[in-house]
Design a protein around this motif. Structure first.
Motif, PDB file in Angstrom:
ATOM      1  N   LYS A 263      11.775   0.435  -1.649  1.00  0.00           N
ATOM      2  CA  LYS A 263      11.911   0.162  -0.218  1.00  0.00           C
ATOM      3  C   LYS A 263      12.093  -1.349  -0.084  1.00  0.00           C
ATOM      4  O   LYS A 263      11.185  -2.113  -0.388  1.00  0.00           O
ATOM      5  N   MET A 264      13.286  -1.765   0.280  1.00  0.00           N
ATOM      6  CA  MET A 264      13.605  -3.184   0.336  1.00  0.00           C
ATOM      7  C   MET A 264      13.710  -3.655   1.791  1.00  0.00           C
ATOM      8  O   MET A 264      14.745  -3.502   2.424  1.00  0.00           O
ATOM      9  N   GLU A 265      12.612  -4.183   2.298  1.00  0.00           N
ATOM     10  CA  GLU A 265      12.602  -4.766   3.647  1.00  0.00           C
ATOM     11  C   GLU A 265      11.919  -6.123   3.523  1.00  0.00           C
ATOM     12  O   GLU A 265      11.921  -6.709   2.456  1.00  0.00           O
ATOM     13  N   MET A 266      11.315  -6.622   4.604  1.00  0.00           N
ATOM     14  CA  MET A 266      10.555  -7.880   4.475  1.00  0.00           C
ATOM     15  C   MET A 266       9.393  -7.674   3.507  1.00  0.00           C
ATOM     16  O   MET A 266       9.103  -8.507   2.662  1.00  0.00           O
ATOM     17  N   ASP A 267       8.709  -6.521   3.664  1.00  0.00           N
ATOM     18  CA  ASP A 267       7.685  -6.122   2.679  1.00  0.00           C
ATOM     19  C   ASP A 267       8.332  -5.106   1.757  1.00  0.00           C
ATOM     20  O   ASP A 267       8.759  -4.051   2.216  1.00  0.00           O
ATOM     21  N   CYS A 268       8.399  -5.423   0.492  1.00  0.00           N
ATOM     22  CA  CYS A 268       9.101  -4.543  -0.453  1.00  0.00           C
ATOM     23  C   CYS A 268       8.108  -3.735  -1.291  1.00  0.00           C
ATOM     24  O   CYS A 268       7.013  -4.204  -1.613  1.00  0.00           O
ATOM     25  N   GLU A 269       8.536  -2.524  -1.646  1.00  0.00           N
ATOM     26  CA  GLU A 269       7.748  -1.668  -2.538  1.00  0.00           C
ATOM     27  C   GLU A 269       8.689  -1.028  -3.552  1.00  0.00           C
ATOM     28  O   GLU A 269       9.744  -0.518  -3.187  1.00  0.00           O
ATOM     29  N   ILE A 270       8.302  -1.091  -4.806  1.00  0.00           N
ATOM     30  CA  ILE A 270       9.084  -0.421  -5.857  1.00  0.00           C
ATOM     31  C   ILE A 270       8.119   0.430  -6.685  1.00  0.00           C
ATOM     32  O   ILE A 270       7.087  -0.072  -7.145  1.00  0.00           O
TER      33      ILE A 270
END
Length: 205
Positions: free
Chosen positions: A170-177
């Protein structure tokens, strides 16, 4: 440090072709399936009971899990331990897990005796597993890596260098991989991300 922990297991790649073993007019149809849950086991048994609705017995054994395993052996009306355990013995002999073996019996009018049944169920289970393609898989763990978008290059560089598998991102301002790692590299990968500035890593259950 890479641990010498055993992090591989053997299973089958796909359902095997149907096999048939005959003994004194009784017919034994053998099948093997890759499974990872008891729900899947039930679905397969239901399908086989519909296919072989006029059979007398649908005996089976399965083993699930990698580090902690659970197994079940079912005689389905045959004398105690004459069907399920001989089938399970073949799963153990092939050193497999996450596998279901089913033997469907059509009674041919001649009793085989307990010894004859054990031999017939064992042979049919062995034939079914010999038909399957046995593969080795790794035991994997999943991590969730969280970071600000400004640190994306740092994170992606580690993923590339360590050849890690990305499951989702999930690539937004807060990212999660979400990444997938072989179990024996777990501590090593956790340490790299944990030591990196402004990056949070969590083990996913």
């Amino acid at each position: 440090m890479i641990s010498d922990l055993k992090d591989t297991y053997k299973t089958i790649s796909a359902a095997s072709e149907e096999v048939l073993f005959k003994e004194k007019n009784s017919k034994f149809f053998g099948y093997s399936f890759p499974v990872t849950s008891e729900i899947k086991v039930k679905e397969i048994l239901d399908q086989l009971k519909k296919k072989h609705f006029s059979a007398r017995h649908w005996c089976y054994a399965y083993q699930l899990g990698t580090e902690k395993t659970v197994f079940r052996a079912n005689d389905d009306g045959e004398p105690n331990n004459s069907a399920g355990m001989p089938i399970y013995g073949q799963i153990q002999s092939f050193e497999l897990t996450n596998v279901l073996v089913v033997v469907v019996r059509y009674f041919g009018g001649v009793k085989l005796g307990v010894g004859g049944l054990i031999s017939a169920y064992k042979t049919t289970a062995q034939m079914a597993l010999q038909e399957a393609q046995i593969i080795e898989k790794t035991v994997d763990v999943h991590f969730l890596v969280k970071f600000d978008y400004k640190n994306i290059n740092k994170v992606m560089r580690i993923i590339r260098e360590k050849n890690l598998t990305v499951v989702s991102q999930k690539m937004e301002m807060d990212c999660e991989i979400e990444i997938c790692v072989r179990k024996k590299f777990k501590e090593n990968v956790y340490g790299i991300f944990n030591d990196a500035f402004e990056i949070d890593i969590q083990l996913m259950e």
